[in-house]
Design a protein around this motif. Structure first.
Motif, short mmCIF file in Angstrom:
data_model
loop_
_atom_site.label_atom_id
_atom_site.label_comp_id
_atom_site.label_asym_id
_atom_site.label_seq_id
_atom_site.Cartn_x
_atom_site.Cartn_y
_atom_site.Cartn_z
N LEU A 1 0.83 -1.20 0.00
CA LEU A 1 0.00 0.00 0.00
C LEU A 1 0.87 1.25 0.00
N GLY A 2 0.52 2.20 -0.89
CA GLY A 2 1.22 3.48 -0.92
C GLY A 2 2.62 3.43 -1.49
N ARG A 3 3.00 2.32 -2.08
CA ARG A 3 4.38 2.17 -2.60
C ARG A 3 4.36 1.87 -4.09
N GLU A 4 5.51 2.10 -4.74
CA GLU A 4 5.69 1.62 -6.10
C GLU A 4 5.78 0.11 -6.03
N GLY A 5 5.65 -0.54 -7.18
CA GLY A 5 5.65 -1.99 -7.14
C GLY A 5 6.56 -2.64 -8.15
N LEU A 6 6.38 -3.93 -8.26
CA LEU A 6 7.12 -4.73 -9.23
C LEU A 6 6.18 -5.08 -10.38
N LEU A 7 6.70 -5.08 -11.59
CA LEU A 7 5.90 -5.46 -12.75
C LEU A 7 5.96 -6.97 -12.95
N ALA A 8 4.85 -7.55 -13.36
CA ALA A 8 4.78 -8.99 -13.61
C ALA A 8 3.91 -9.21 -14.84
N ALA A 9 4.39 -10.04 -15.75
CA ALA A 9 3.66 -10.25 -17.02
C ALA A 9 2.50 -11.23 -16.87
N THR A 10 2.65 -12.20 -15.97
CA THR A 10 1.66 -13.28 -15.86
C THR A 10 1.24 -13.46 -14.40
N PRO A 11 0.14 -14.19 -14.15
CA PRO A 11 -0.23 -14.48 -12.76
C PRO A 11 0.88 -15.19 -11.98
N GLN A 12 1.58 -16.12 -12.61
CA GLN A 12 2.67 -16.83 -11.94
C GLN A 12 3.79 -15.86 -11.55
N GLU A 13 4.13 -14.94 -12.46
CA GLU A 13 5.15 -13.94 -12.14
C GLU A 13 4.68 -13.01 -11.02
#
Length: 197
Positions: A109-121
């Protein structure tokens, strides 16, 4: 299971940024598809992580901080999290909720995140974020607590986000709160309270 640990935004607990996103959506703003994930506490408990982490950090904090031991304990704690597992039915429910969707942003919450291409990622990204709670700076920030606060994480169907000043202004007018809005292709993804004037 009655509680899959992954909940659509509308049914998620109304706290902090989640409450702002819920209010924005209820007012008709286009919000990226969002799920709240509340699996961290169960994950820690089932993998005996509180006890394991307490043992790792034993002797680190005394009259002074044993920096060498702190660095070792932090790395070992991150490894313990990466090598532990969710209940299979939790992982399946997570993957099923996101099936056929993507890409995703996975974040606290309130933070930048990580990108993921698929549900598994996205599932791997979630564990990476849990492990990041044991960066040395994060451990020192929350000491004397060793464990992070167990708050929901967000999985959102979105890519790279950018600050959107027009959306920020519209949200100010609608919510009555000064916020900074971040969007992906016109969809609201992240809302931060504006600090200062």
């Amino acid at each position: 299971m009655a509680d899959p640990g992954i909940t659509p935004l509308e049914r998620a607990p109304s706290l902090g940024e989640l409450a702002l996103l819920q209010r924005a959506k209820a007012l008709g703003f286009p919000v990226a598809p969002t799920w709240a994930v509340a699996l961290e506490e169960e994950f820690y408990r089932l993998n005996n992580l509180p006890e394991r982490i307490a043992r790792l950090f034993s002797g680190v904090f005394g009259v002074r901080v044993d920096e060498e031991r702190l660095l070792w304990a932090a790395e070992e704690a991150k490894r313990a999290i990466r090598e532990s597992y969710l209940l299979p039915e939790r992982a399946e429910a997570f993957l099923e909720a996101l099936k056929g969707r993507g890409p995703f942003v996975v974040r606290a919450l309130g933070r930048e995140g990580l990108l993921a291409a698929t549900p598994q990622e996205a599932l791997f990204a979630l564990k990476r974020l849990w492990a990041e709670a044991f960066q040395v700076e994060a451990v020192l920030d929350r000491y004397p607590e060793l464990l992070p606060p167990f708050t929901p994480y967000l999985v959102q169907e979105a890519g790279e986000v950018e600050e959107d000043p027009f959306l920020s202004l519209e949200l100010l007018q609608a919510l009555g709160e000064k916020v900074v809005a971040f969007a992906h292709r016109g969809l609201l993804v992240r809302v931060e309270w504006e600090h200062g004037g």
